[in-house]
Design a protein around this motif. Sequence first.
Motif, PDB file in Angstrom:
ATOM      1  N   ASP A   1       0.887  -1.193  -0.010  1.00 52.41           N
ATOM      2  CA  ASP A   1       0.100  -0.042   0.069  1.00 52.41           C
ATOM      3  C   ASP A   1       0.765   1.078  -0.188  1.00 52.41           C
ATOM      4  O   ASP A   1       0.544   2.370  -0.679  1.00 52.41           O
ATOM      5  CB  ASP A   1      -0.830   0.043   0.947  1.00 52.41           C
ATOM      6  CG  ASP A   1      -2.143  -0.803   0.991  1.00 52.41           C
ATOM      7  OD1 ASP A   1      -2.345  -1.349  -0.035  1.00 52.41           O
ATOM      8  OD2 ASP A   1      -2.894  -1.035   2.146  1.00 52.41           O
ATOM      9  N   HIS A   2       1.916   1.254   0.762  1.00 50.35           N
ATOM     10  CA  HIS A   2       2.845   2.379   0.566  1.00 50.35           C
ATOM     11  C   HIS A   2       3.266   2.589  -0.692  1.00 50.35           C
ATOM     12  O   HIS A   2       3.336   3.671  -0.972  1.00 50.35           O
ATOM     13  CB  HIS A   2       3.918   2.079   1.746  1.00 50.35           C
ATOM     14  CG  HIS A   2       3.682   2.341   2.995  1.00 50.35           C
ATOM     15  ND1 HIS A   2       3.248   1.155   3.945  1.00 50.35           N
ATOM     16  CD2 HIS A   2       3.834   3.400   3.858  1.00 50.35           C
ATOM     17  CE1 HIS A   2       3.054   1.859   5.022  1.00 50.35           C
ATOM     18  NE2 HIS A   2       3.189   3.197   5.235  1.00 50.35           N
ATOM     19  N   LEU A   3       3.997   1.655  -1.439  1.00 51.09           N
ATOM     20  CA  LEU A   3       4.400   1.779  -2.713  1.00 51.09           C
ATOM     21  C   LEU A   3       3.125   2.399  -3.669  1.00 51.09           C
ATOM     22  O   LEU A   3       3.519   3.178  -4.738  1.00 51.09           O
ATOM     23  CB  LEU A   3       4.981   0.400  -3.103  1.00 51.09           C
ATOM     24  CG  LEU A   3       6.252  -0.080  -2.441  1.00 51.09           C
ATOM     25  CD1 LEU A   3       6.715  -1.429  -2.647  1.00 51.09           C
ATOM     26  CD2 LEU A   3       7.233   1.036  -2.568  1.00 51.09           C
ATOM     27  N   HIS A   4       2.074   1.477  -3.647  1.00 49.73           N
ATOM     28  CA  HIS A   4       1.080   2.155  -4.568  1.00 49.73           C
ATOM     29  C   HIS A   4       0.596   3.529  -4.254  1.00 49.73           C
ATOM     30  O   HIS A   4       0.318   4.205  -5.267  1.00 49.73           O
ATOM     31  CB  HIS A   4      -0.176   1.006  -4.322  1.00 49.73           C
ATOM     32  CG  HIS A   4       0.006  -0.354  -5.011  1.00 49.73           C
ATOM     33  ND1 HIS A   4      -0.294  -1.326  -4.342  1.00 49.73           N
ATOM     34  CD2 HIS A   4       0.558  -0.512  -6.181  1.00 49.73           C
ATOM     35  CE1 HIS A   4      -0.223  -2.334  -5.116  1.00 49.73           C
ATOM     36  NE2 HIS A   4       0.314  -1.995  -6.244  1.00 49.73           N
ATOM     37  N   THR A   5       0.423   3.936  -3.076  1.00 53.45           N
ATOM     38  CA  THR A   5       0.052   5.277  -2.636  1.00 53.45           C
ATOM     39  C   THR A   5       0.856   6.384  -2.727  1.00 53.45           C
ATOM     40  O   THR A   5       0.858   7.421  -3.237  1.00 53.45           O
ATOM     41  CB  THR A   5      -0.726   5.238  -1.270  1.00 53.45           C
ATOM     42  OG1 THR A   5      -1.615   4.038  -1.434  1.00 53.45           O
ATOM     43  CG2 THR A   5      -1.552   6.416  -0.886  1.00 53.45           C
ATOM     44  N   ASN A   6       2.110   6.042  -2.269  1.00 49.83           N
ATOM     45  CA  ASN A   6       3.160   7.122  -2.257  1.00 49.83           C
ATOM     46  C   ASN A   6       4.340   7.169  -3.390  1.00 49.83           C
ATOM     47  O   ASN A   6       5.005   8.132  -3.607  1.00 49.83           O
ATOM     48  CB  ASN A   6       3.882   6.836  -1.285  1.00 49.83           C
ATOM     49  CG  ASN A   6       3.348   6.946   0.453  1.00 49.83           C
ATOM     50  OD1 ASN A   6       1.956   7.505   0.277  1.00 49.83           O
ATOM     51  ND2 ASN A   6       3.816   6.276   1.483  1.00 49.83           N
ATOM     52  N   THR A   7       4.150   6.038  -4.270  1.00 53.81           N
ATOM     53  CA  THR A   7       5.333   6.015  -5.337  1.00 53.81           C
ATOM     54  C   THR A   7       4.392   5.709  -6.653  1.00 53.81           C
ATOM     55  O   THR A   7       4.606   6.779  -7.715  1.00 53.81           O
ATOM     56  CB  THR A   7       6.357   4.768  -5.464  1.00 53.81           C
ATOM     57  OG1 THR A   7       6.704   4.985  -3.918  1.00 53.81           O
ATOM     58  CG2 THR A   7       7.294   5.232  -6.169  1.00 53.81           C
TER      59      THR A   7
END
Length: 271
Positions: free
Chosen positions: A130-136
């Motif tokens: 989720d961090h990668l999908h949302t932040n990157t």
Amino acid sequence: MAHWVIIGSSRGIGLEFCKQIVARGDSVSATVRGDISRASNLWTLAGSSDQGAQGACRLLECDVTSETSINRFTQDLALIHGPQTSLDFVVINAGILKYPNRATEMCPFLSSDPSLAILIASSSYNDFADHLHTNTIGPIICANRLLTAGMSIGSIVFVSSDSGSATKFRAFEDGFAGYAASKAALNQALRHMAAELQRKGSPTTILAMHPGEVATDMANIAVDWEVEGIISVEESVSAMIEVIETRTIHDSGKFYTWEGKVLACGCRSCT
């Protein structure tokens, strides 16, 4: 009058950007994730502006974790403003922090129940993803779609974090592995975007910005270290606007703090 696009505006830094932009007499297209009718703070802002809800502040829906939503938002923005519209500043502020997220603890605790252990591991894997999908991934794809929508864009600014600096590792930030990794990836991706645009002769400036240690809901977590230099969201946004407006194509690809200082991200121009 400048026109801004703020992606991720329902609260905190994004909402404050909208407030200050409208207050200074500029116009803004503000996005929220999900049903825009529930964005009460933005509707209040839009309704109180001199030009009304469809004047200084326009509300649009954009979920950066959904390619369908990103495409729809881009199409809606181009339809509203016209394909030849000039967008002076685009700020991509959407982001999440799920704390803690440690690289060595994909599974928070062990269980004798195999089915429960699988569930826990899957949840932790999803949190990291989720961090990668949302932040990157989402922010980069969103910028890509805007750049190919036929609209002229002055600057695209990605709200990043000093946690993602490749040369200033913050070892004391226990539980920030997933978040820091996503911001480091964002910093590298936007640098490639800046270099690619420069090779194509594009006039669009690409920037990364660290907003500071801002007192927002997302930052309201209990950590084991003392967070120094906490600033208000009003102070952070006011300073970032000044930095954003004074940077040119010659600064494209750089990583700035809210104070206008270059923050090392690992690239030659920042070190």
